[in-house]
Design an enzyme around this catalytic site. Structure first.
Site, short mmCIF file in Angstrom:
data_model
loop_
_atom_site.label_atom_id
_atom_site.label_comp_id
_atom_site.label_asym_id
_atom_site.label_seq_id
_atom_site.Cartn_x
_atom_site.Cartn_y
_atom_site.Cartn_z
N TRP A 288 0.87 -1.20 0.00
CA TRP A 288 0.00 0.00 0.00
C TRP A 288 0.89 1.23 0.00
O TRP A 288 2.10 1.11 0.33
CB TRP A 288 -0.90 0.01 1.25
N ASP B 294 0.50 10.88 -0.41
CA ASP B 294 -0.51 11.95 -0.31
C ASP B 294 -1.87 11.38 0.09
O ASP B 294 -2.03 10.16 0.18
CB ASP B 294 -0.61 12.71 -1.64
N GLU C 163 -3.24 8.65 -1.85
CA GLU C 163 -2.50 7.40 -1.70
C GLU C 163 -1.68 7.01 -2.93
O GLU C 163 -1.49 5.83 -3.20
CB GLU C 163 -3.47 6.25 -1.37
N GLU C 164 -1.23 8.00 -3.67
CA GLU C 164 -0.57 7.68 -4.94
C GLU C 164 0.84 8.24 -5.09
O GLU C 164 1.67 7.65 -5.77
CB GLU C 164 -1.41 8.24 -6.10
N GLU D 224 -18.67 7.36 -4.33
CA GLU D 224 -17.43 8.14 -4.33
C GLU D 224 -17.38 9.13 -5.49
O GLU D 224 -17.01 10.29 -5.34
CB GLU D 224 -16.25 7.16 -4.42
C1 NOJ Z 1 -5.92 3.78 -6.52
C2 NOJ Z 1 -6.44 5.13 -6.24
O1 NOJ Z 1 -5.93 6.09 -7.09
C3 NOJ Z 1 -6.21 5.48 -4.82
O2 NOJ Z 1 -6.60 6.77 -4.55
C4 NOJ Z 1 -6.94 4.49 -4.00
O3 NOJ Z 1 -6.80 4.80 -2.65
C5 NOJ Z 1 -6.46 3.11 -4.27
N1 NOJ Z 1 -6.47 2.79 -5.65
C6 NOJ Z 1 -7.27 2.08 -3.50
O4 NOJ Z 1 -8.61 2.12 -3.85
C1 NOJ Z 2 -9.29 6.61 -2.05
C2 NOJ Z 2 -9.00 8.03 -1.73
O1 NOJ Z 2 -8.10 8.54 -2.67
C3 NOJ Z 2 -8.45 8.18 -0.34
O2 NOJ Z 2 -8.31 9.54 -0.05
C4 NOJ Z 2 -9.37 7.54 0.67
O3 NOJ Z 2 -8.79 7.59 1.94
C5 NOJ Z 2 -9.66 6.10 0.30
N1 NOJ Z 2 -10.09 5.98 -1.06
C6 NOJ Z 2 -10.73 5.50 1.20
O4 NOJ Z 2 -11.93 6.23 1.07
#
Ligand code: NOJ
Ligand code: NOJ
Length: 462
Positions: free
Chosen positions: A138, A198, A201-202, A430
Site C-alpha cells: 500500500w 498523499d 495514496e498515490e 465516491e
Molecule cells: C488507486 C487510487 O488512485 C487510490 O486513490 C486508492 O486509494 C487506491 N487505488 C485504492 O482504492
Molecule cells: C481513495 C482516496 O483517494 C483516499 O483519499 C481515501 O482515503 C480512500 N479511497 C478511502 O476512502
C-alpha cells in the site's frame, strides 16, 4: 407599445424571481433532508455488523472496490462530524450515544497506535475491521492521518474541558502514558520532515494537504498542552508548527499561478499542478488565524484555475445545469474500480468547493474589505463581477454586498450539482461518472456524506 414592453419586462422579472425562489426554496428543503439522510448513512458505517467497536468503514462495499477497512484519514474526518454533533446535541439520549461513539473510536485508535504495522508508526493508512494490521502492499506511510485524528480528539477534549471534565481528559485523552492525542502529536512533530504518500495514496513526496493538517494539529495540540500544564511539549509543538509554515509557502508556483499539491515528489503524471486537495487542505487545516486565509489571492487564483480545468474536463459540466463537478486532479485515472480508467468528478471534492464559497464569504465579510489584484481578478470574473485591478471595496458598498451574495450563490451551485447526480434516497458513492452523471465507485462512501454535512453546516452559518 412602450407601456406594453414595460409591463412585459416587469412580468419577466417576477417570473424569474419566483423561479429562483422556487429553486432555492427547494434547495433548502433538499439540504435539510439530505443532511439528515447523510448523517444516518454515516452512522451506519460506524461499527457496522462484523466490525470492532469504533471502526469507521470507508464504505460498506466489500468488493469492486473493497473499501471495507478502517482508513485513519477518512475515520478522523468522519469522527469530527460526530464530535461536532455531540457538542451541539441538546437531547441527552443522542448526546450520550454520540459520546459513546467517540469513546469507542478513542479505544480503537489506541489499538491502531499500538499494533505493529508495516509503516512502523502512526502513519499506517488503514486497518482491518477487527483492528489487525493490513499487510498487503500500500502507499505508506500517509502522515496526514495521525494529524487529523489528533485534531478531532483535541476538539473532543476541549469540549470536555469546557464542561469541567478535566479529570476525564487527563485519564483518557492526554496524559504521560500512552495518550491517544500525544502519541499522534509526538509522531507528527518528529516526522513531518519525512516524505510520505498523499491523501490520494498515490504520490510519494511532501504534500500541501499533509503539512496543512499537521500544522493545525500541532497548534491546536500546543494550545491543549498549554492548558493542561504540559509547557515543554506545548512549546515544542508550536515551534514545529512555525517551521511548517515556512515549508507551506514553498508550494506556491508563481508560473502556474497555483498552489501545487506536492513538492519533492513524483512518479505520477500531474503536470497541470492542479489538485482539489488544496481546497480540502484549507477546510481540514486552516485555523482562521491569518495563515493562508480563504481570501488569500494565491488561493483564489488556485481555485479559479482548477474550476476552469474541471469544467472543460468533464462533459457533464456542460449539460446546461448550474454547478461544476470537481475531481481530484485532471490527470486522474482512477475510476473507482481500477487505476487505468478515466478519472471522474468526486462527490467530496464537489462538496468541498461548495464549502469553500461559504467559508470564503464569511471570511470576506469578517475582513470587511476587498481589493482586486491581477492575481484574484480571474476568480472574481468567474463570479460574474467586472473587476479592475486596484479597485477596493469595503463592507456596506453595494458591490461588496453583491459579491458576498454571488459567492454564496455559487456555493449553492455546487450543491445543486450534487443533488442532480445523487441516487434515489440521497445515496452518494465516491464518484460521478463524467459522461452519464451516474454515481460510480464505492457506494455509500462515508467521507462523501461527511463532506456534504460539513458543507451544509457552513452554509447554515449564513
Ligand atoms: C488507486 C487510487 O488512485 C487510490 O486513490 C486508492 O486509494 C487506491 N487505488 C485504492 O482504492
Ligand atoms: C481513495 C482516496 O483517494 C483516499 O483519499 C481515501 O482515503 C480512500 N479511497 C478511502 O476512502
Amino acid at each position: 407599445m412602450k407601456q406594453l414592453i414595460f409591463f412585459f419586462s416587469i412580468i419577466c422579472l417576477l417570473v424569474q424571481a419566483s423561479v429562483e425562489a422556487a429553486r432555492y426554496g427547494e434547495l433548502d428543503q433538499w439540504l435539510n433532508e439530505q443532511s439528515h439522510l447523510s448523517f444516518n448513512r454515516l452512522r451506519e458505517n460506524i461499527s457496522p455488523p462484523g466490525t470492532a467497536p469504533g471502526v469507521v468503514v470507508a464504505s460498506p462495499s466489500k468488493s469492486n472496490p473493497d473499501y471495507f477497512y478502517h482508513w485513519v484519514r477518512d475515520a478522523g474526518l468522519v469522527l469530527d462530524v460526530i464530535v461536532n454533533r455531540y457538542k451541539a446535541a441538546t437531547d441527552s439520549g443522542l448526546k450520550g450515544h454520540l459520546e459513546g461513539t467517540v469513546w469507542n473510536f478513542v479505544d480503537f485508535s489506541i489499538r491502531n497506535q499500538s499494533t505493529p504495522n508495516p509503516s512502523g508508526g502512526a502513519g499506517e493508512p488503514k486497518f482491518h475491521v477487527d483492528g489487525s494490521a493490513y499487510l498487503g502492499s500500500w502507499g505508506r506511510p500517509q502522515n496526514d492521518g495521525p494529524a487529523i485524528r489528533a485534531t478531532t480528539l483535541i476538539h473532543f477534549a476541549n469540549n470536555l474541558l469546557s464542561q469541567g471534565k478535566e479529570t476525564l481528559v487527563r485519564e483518557r485523552l492526554y496524559h504521560s502514558g500512552h495518550s491517544v492525542i500525544k502519541f499522534d502529536l509526538e509522531y507528527v512533530s518528529h516526522n513531518w520532515r519525512n516524505r510520505g504518500f498523499d491523501l490520494w495514496e498515490e504520490v510519494y513526496g511532501h504534500h500541501f494537504y499533509t503539512q496543512m493538517v499537521q500544522r493545525r494539529a500541532l497548534i491546536e495540540g500546543g494550545r491543549l498542552a498549554q492548558r493542561l500544564g504540559d509547557t515543554g511539549a506545548s512549546q515544542w509543538y508550536f515551534s514545529q508548527a512555525k517551521e511548517l509554515e515556512y515549508q507551506l509557502s514553498r508550494y506556491w508556483d508563481p508560473g502556474k499561478g497555483v498552489f501545487v499539491p506536492t513538492i519533492e515528489g513524483g512518479g505520477k503524471d500531474k503536470h497541470s499542478g492542479l489538485d482539489s486537495a488544496i481546497v480540502l487542505a484549507l477546510h481540514h487545516g486552516s485555523l482562521n488565524d491569518g495563515f493562508i486565509p480563504y481570501t488569500d489571492d494565491r488561493v483564489l487564483s488556485t481555485v479559479a484555475h482548477q474550476e476552469k480545468e474541471f469544467f472543460q474536463k468533464y462533459p457533464i459540466n456542460r449539460d446546461g445545469n448550474p454547478g461544476i463537478a470537481i475531481g481530484r486532479y485532471p490527470e486522474d485515472r482512477y475510476d473507482g474500480y481500477s487505476s487505468n480508467g478515466e478519472g471522474n468528478p468526486w462527490v467530496l471534492c464537489t462538496a468541498a468547493f461548495a464549502e469553500f464559497y461559504y467559508r470564503l464569504a464569511r471570511n470576506l465579510e469578517q475582513q470587511g474589505k476587498l481589493r482586486f489584484t491581477p492575481l484574484n481578478i480571474p476568480f472574481f470574473r468567474a463570479l460574474g463581477v467586472q473587476p479592475k485591478a486596484g479597485q477596493t471595496f469595503v463592507r456596506g458598498d453595494r458591490i461588496f454586498d453583491q459579491i458576498l451574495e454571488s459567492t454564496i450563490e455559487k456555493g449553492d451551485h455546487f450543491l445543486l450539482r450534487i443533488r442532480r447526480h445523487a441516487d434515489v434516497g440521497g445515496r452518494l458513492a465516491e464518484q460521478i461518472n463524467r459522461h452519464s452523471g451516474f454515481m460510480q465507485g464505492a457506494r455509500d462512501l462515508t467521507w462523501s456524506y461527511a463532506s456534504l454535512i460539513t458543507a451544509i453546516e457552513h452554509r447554515r452559518k449564513w
